[in-house]
Design a protein around this motif. Structure first.
Motif, PDB file in Angstrom:
ATOM      1  N   LEU A  57       0.828  -1.210   0.000  1.00  0.00           N
ATOM      2  CA  LEU A  57       0.000   0.000   0.000  1.00  0.00           C
ATOM      3  C   LEU A  57       0.864   1.261   0.000  1.00  0.00           C
ATOM      4  O   LEU A  57       0.533   2.254  -0.665  1.00  0.00           O
ATOM      5  N   GLU A  58       1.959   1.231   0.727  1.00  0.00           N
ATOM      6  CA  GLU A  58       2.881   2.365   0.722  1.00  0.00           C
ATOM      7  C   GLU A  58       3.494   2.536  -0.665  1.00  0.00           C
ATOM      8  O   GLU A  58       3.622   3.664  -1.168  1.00  0.00           O
ATOM      9  N   LYS A  59       3.845   1.420  -1.291  1.00  0.00           N
ATOM     10  CA  LYS A  59       4.405   1.467  -2.640  1.00  0.00           C
ATOM     11  C   LYS A  59       3.368   1.986  -3.633  1.00  0.00           C
ATOM     12  O   LYS A  59       3.690   2.786  -4.520  1.00  0.00           O
ATOM     13  N   GLU A  60       2.129   1.562  -3.468  1.00  0.00           N
ATOM     14  CA  GLU A  60       1.068   1.985  -4.376  1.00  0.00           C
ATOM     15  C   GLU A  60       0.857   3.494  -4.299  1.00  0.00           C
ATOM     16  O   GLU A  60       0.690   4.166  -5.341  1.00  0.00           O
ATOM     17  N   ASN A  61       0.830   4.048  -3.099  1.00  0.00           N
ATOM     18  CA  ASN A  61       0.659   5.495  -2.945  1.00  0.00           C
ATOM     19  C   ASN A  61       1.778   6.262  -3.632  1.00  0.00           C
ATOM     20  O   ASN A  61       1.556   7.322  -4.241  1.00  0.00           O
ATOM     21  N   TYR A  62       2.980   5.710  -3.562  1.00  0.00           N
ATOM     22  CA  TYR A  62       4.125   6.371  -4.187  1.00  0.00           C
ATOM     23  C   TYR A  62       4.044   6.331  -5.713  1.00  0.00           C
ATOM     24  O   TYR A  62       4.222   7.366  -6.380  1.00  0.00           O
ATOM     25  N   VAL A  63       3.758   5.153  -6.273  1.00  0.00           N
ATOM     26  CA  VAL A  63       3.794   5.018  -7.738  1.00  0.00           C
ATOM     27  C   VAL A  63       2.629   5.755  -8.408  1.00  0.00           C
ATOM     28  O   VAL A  63       2.732   6.146  -9.574  1.00  0.00           O
ATOM     29  N   ARG A  64       1.537   5.952  -7.703  1.00  0.00           N
ATOM     30  CA  ARG A  64       0.426   6.724  -8.277  1.00  0.00           C
ATOM     31  C   ARG A  64       0.846   8.159  -8.554  1.00  0.00           C
ATOM     32  O   ARG A  64       0.346   8.797  -9.492  1.00  0.00           O
ATOM     33  N   LYS A  65       1.756   8.674  -7.740  1.00  0.00           N
ATOM     34  CA  LYS A  65       2.213  10.051  -7.906  1.00  0.00           C
ATOM     35  C   LYS A  65       3.473  10.146  -8.753  1.00  0.00           C
ATOM     36  O   LYS A  65       3.650  11.108  -9.506  1.00  0.00           O
ATOM     37  N   ASN A  66       4.332   9.137  -8.629  1.00  0.00           N
ATOM     38  CA  ASN A  66       5.658   9.247  -9.226  1.00  0.00           C
ATOM     39  C   ASN A  66       5.955   8.208 -10.308  1.00  0.00           C
ATOM     40  O   ASN A  66       6.989   8.288 -10.967  1.00  0.00           O
ATOM     41  N   GLY A  67       5.053   7.239 -10.488  1.00  0.00           N
ATOM     42  CA  GLY A  67       5.334   6.178 -11.447  1.00  0.00           C
ATOM     43  C   GLY A  67       6.199   5.097 -10.828  1.00  0.00           C
ATOM     44  O   GLY A  67       6.854   5.304  -9.797  1.00  0.00           O
ATOM     45  N   SER A  68       6.192   3.937 -11.445  1.00  0.00           N
ATOM     46  CA  SER A  68       6.918   2.799 -10.882  1.00  0.00           C
ATOM     47  C   SER A  68       8.228   2.509 -11.604  1.00  0.00           C
ATOM     48  O   SER A  68       9.112   1.848 -11.043  1.00  0.00           O
ATOM     49  N   GLY A  69       8.344   2.960 -12.835  1.00  0.00           N
ATOM     50  CA  GLY A  69       9.549   2.649 -13.608  1.00  0.00           C
ATOM     51  C   GLY A  69       9.595   1.223 -14.105  1.00  0.00           C
ATOM     52  O   GLY A  69      10.633   0.768 -14.602  1.00  0.00           O
ATOM     53  N   ILE A  70       8.486   0.471 -13.981  1.00  0.00           N
ATOM     54  CA  ILE A  70       8.450  -0.914 -14.449  1.00  0.00           C
ATOM     55  C   ILE A  70       8.434  -0.932 -15.971  1.00  0.00           C
ATOM     56  O   ILE A  70       7.555  -0.347 -16.603  1.00  0.00           O
ATOM     57  N   MET A  71       9.423  -1.599 -16.558  1.00  0.00           N
ATOM     58  CA  MET A  71       9.540  -1.691 -18.007  1.00  0.00           C
ATOM     59  C   MET A  71       8.950  -3.010 -18.504  1.00  0.00           C
ATOM     60  O   MET A  71       8.864  -3.996 -17.763  1.00  0.00           O
ATOM     61  N   LEU A  72       8.558  -2.995 -19.769  1.00  0.00           N
ATOM     62  CA  LEU A  72       7.939  -4.174 -20.383  1.00  0.00           C
ATOM     63  C   LEU A  72       8.798  -5.419 -20.202  1.00  0.00           C
ATOM     64  O   LEU A  72       8.292  -6.499 -19.900  1.00  0.00           O
ATOM     65  N   GLN A  73      10.107  -5.266 -20.388  1.00  0.00           N
ATOM     66  CA  GLN A  73      10.991  -6.431 -20.335  1.00  0.00           C
ATOM     67  C   GLN A  73      10.957  -7.143 -18.987  1.00  0.00           C
ATOM     68  O   GLN A  73      11.155  -8.355 -18.900  1.00  0.00           O
ATOM     69  N   LYS A  74      10.689  -6.379 -17.907  1.00  0.00           N
ATOM     70  CA  LYS A  74      10.668  -6.984 -16.576  1.00  0.00           C
ATOM     71  C   LYS A  74       9.436  -7.854 -16.350  1.00  0.00           C
ATOM     72  O   LYS A  74       9.425  -8.692 -15.448  1.00  0.00           O
ATOM     73  N   LEU A  75       8.399  -7.660 -17.155  1.00  0.00           N
ATOM     74  CA  LEU A  75       7.165  -8.426 -16.984  1.00  0.00           C
ATOM     75  C   LEU A  75       7.204  -9.769 -17.703  1.00  0.00           C
ATOM     76  O   LEU A  75       6.365 -10.636 -17.420  1.00  0.00           O
ATOM     77  N   ILE A  76       8.137  -9.926 -18.609  1.00  0.00           N
ATOM     78  CA  ILE A  76       8.178 -11.141 -19.414  1.00  0.00           C
ATOM     79  C   ILE A  76       8.493 -12.342 -18.527  1.00  0.00           C
ATOM     80  O   ILE A  76       9.469 -12.344 -17.775  1.00  0.00           O
ATOM     81  N   GLY A  77       7.649 -13.357 -18.587  1.00  0.00           N
ATOM     82  CA  GLY A  77       7.863 -14.565 -17.788  1.00  0.00           C
ATOM     83  C   GLY A  77       6.543 -15.155 -17.337  1.00  0.00           C
ATOM     84  O   GLY A  77       5.467 -14.766 -17.794  1.00  0.00           O
ATOM     85  N   THR A  78       6.631 -16.112 -16.433  1.00  0.00           N
ATOM     86  CA  THR A  78       5.451 -16.774 -15.887  1.00  0.00           C
ATOM     87  C   THR A  78       5.330 -16.456 -14.404  1.00  0.00           C
ATOM     88  O   THR A  78       6.259 -16.680 -13.636  1.00  0.00           O
ATOM     89  N   TRP A  79       4.170 -15.934 -14.026  1.00  0.00           N
ATOM     90  CA  TRP A  79       3.917 -15.495 -12.654  1.00  0.00           C
ATOM     91  C   TRP A  79       2.798 -16.347 -12.054  1.00  0.00           C
ATOM     92  O   TRP A  79       1.759 -16.533 -12.670  1.00  0.00           O
ATOM     93  N   THR A  80       3.021 -16.853 -10.855  1.00  0.00           N
ATOM     94  CA  THR A  80       2.004 -17.653 -10.182  1.00  0.00           C
ATOM     95  C   THR A  80       1.372 -16.828  -9.065  1.00  0.00           C
ATOM     96  O   THR A  80       2.064 -16.124  -8.319  1.00  0.00           O
ATOM     97  N   PHE A  81       0.029 -16.882  -8.955  1.00  0.00           N
ATOM     98  CA  PHE A  81      -0.672 -16.090  -7.954  1.00  0.00           C
ATOM     99  C   PHE A  81      -0.331 -16.578  -6.546  1.00  0.00           C
ATOM    100  O   PHE A  81      -0.405 -17.758  -6.246  1.00  0.00           O
TER     101      PHE A  81
END
Length: 216
Positions: A57-81
């Motif tokens: 939640l603290e991270k979410e409040n920050y990225v809503r104002k400042n962005g997360s910097g997450i790039m497309l390449q970092k999302l590539i892969g398989t994620w399990t819930f």
């Protein structure tokens, strides 16, 4: 579409098919339910450190104002819930989270091959292939679709255009899905990603919060 619907639509279809083929009583078989959990527990000698709700939640409040910097390449892969928190309440949904781990609910993200674009892709903004899947024994369900990133947070927009029922990892039944209008696409507002892409967190369109673990 909120996160609970995004995930539980898989489970509802899966339970229906499994009940018709095997009988509902097998879902109460402790040995069958324990096997995937034991496998998950022993998949790594060193557990991946995961953030707690307060940190997210603290991270979410920050990225809503400042962005997360997450790039497309970092999302590539398989994620399990790993964990799901309920809409608005931010209260952990233990039942849903347990089912997702038992049924190995995975989200696979890959780069879309532009040479393979066809009429199934709703617009040229799509840069990602999205696959949502669950598995129980020899039975599995996969949803196939497309998506793209937008904004500085960023937001992952996506939709599914095909569903497959698999038996022993081989397609048994395939059906096309009618995608929503562009203004009604589901999305995940990305919150954070762990060191070495070890985990990923996002909030869905309906307000639910999800945490994934990287399987790569």
């Amino acid at each position: 579409m909120n996160i609970e619907k995004f995930l539980l639509i898989d489970l509802i279809i899966f339970f229906t098919i499994y009940a018709l083929r095997q009988g509902i009583r097998k879902f109460a078989d402790r040995d069958q339910l324990d096997e995937p959990l034991d496998h998950d527990k022993n998949s790594s000698n060193q557990p991946i450190p995961m953030p707690d709700l307060k940190q997210l939640l603290e991270k979410e409040n920050y990225v809503r104002k400042n962005g997360s910097g997450i790039m497309l390449q970092k999302l590539i892969g398989t994620w399990t819930f790993e964990t799901v928190w309920k809409n608005k309440e931010n209260k952990q949904d233990n039942l849903t989270s347990s089912f997702l781990r038992i049924f190995s609910a995975n989200l696979k993200i890959d780069v879309l091959d532009k040479d393979s674009l066809d009429e199934n892709v709703p617009n040229k903004d799509c840069t990602l292939c999205i696959t949502n899947s669950i598995q129980f024994g020899i039975l599995g369900i996969k949803f196939f679709g497309f998506g793209y990133l937008q904004g500085s947070q960023p937001i992952l927009y996506f939709f599914f255009e095909r569903i497959e029922l698999l038996v022993a990892e081989k397609p048994f039944l395939t059906r096309s899905l009618k995608g929503p209008s562009k203004n009604n696409w589901p999305f995940f507002a990305l919150i954070g990603i762990g060191p070495d892409c070890s985990w990923l967190s996002a909030r869905g369109r309906g307000g639910g919060l999800a945490l994934w673990k990287n399987l790569n």
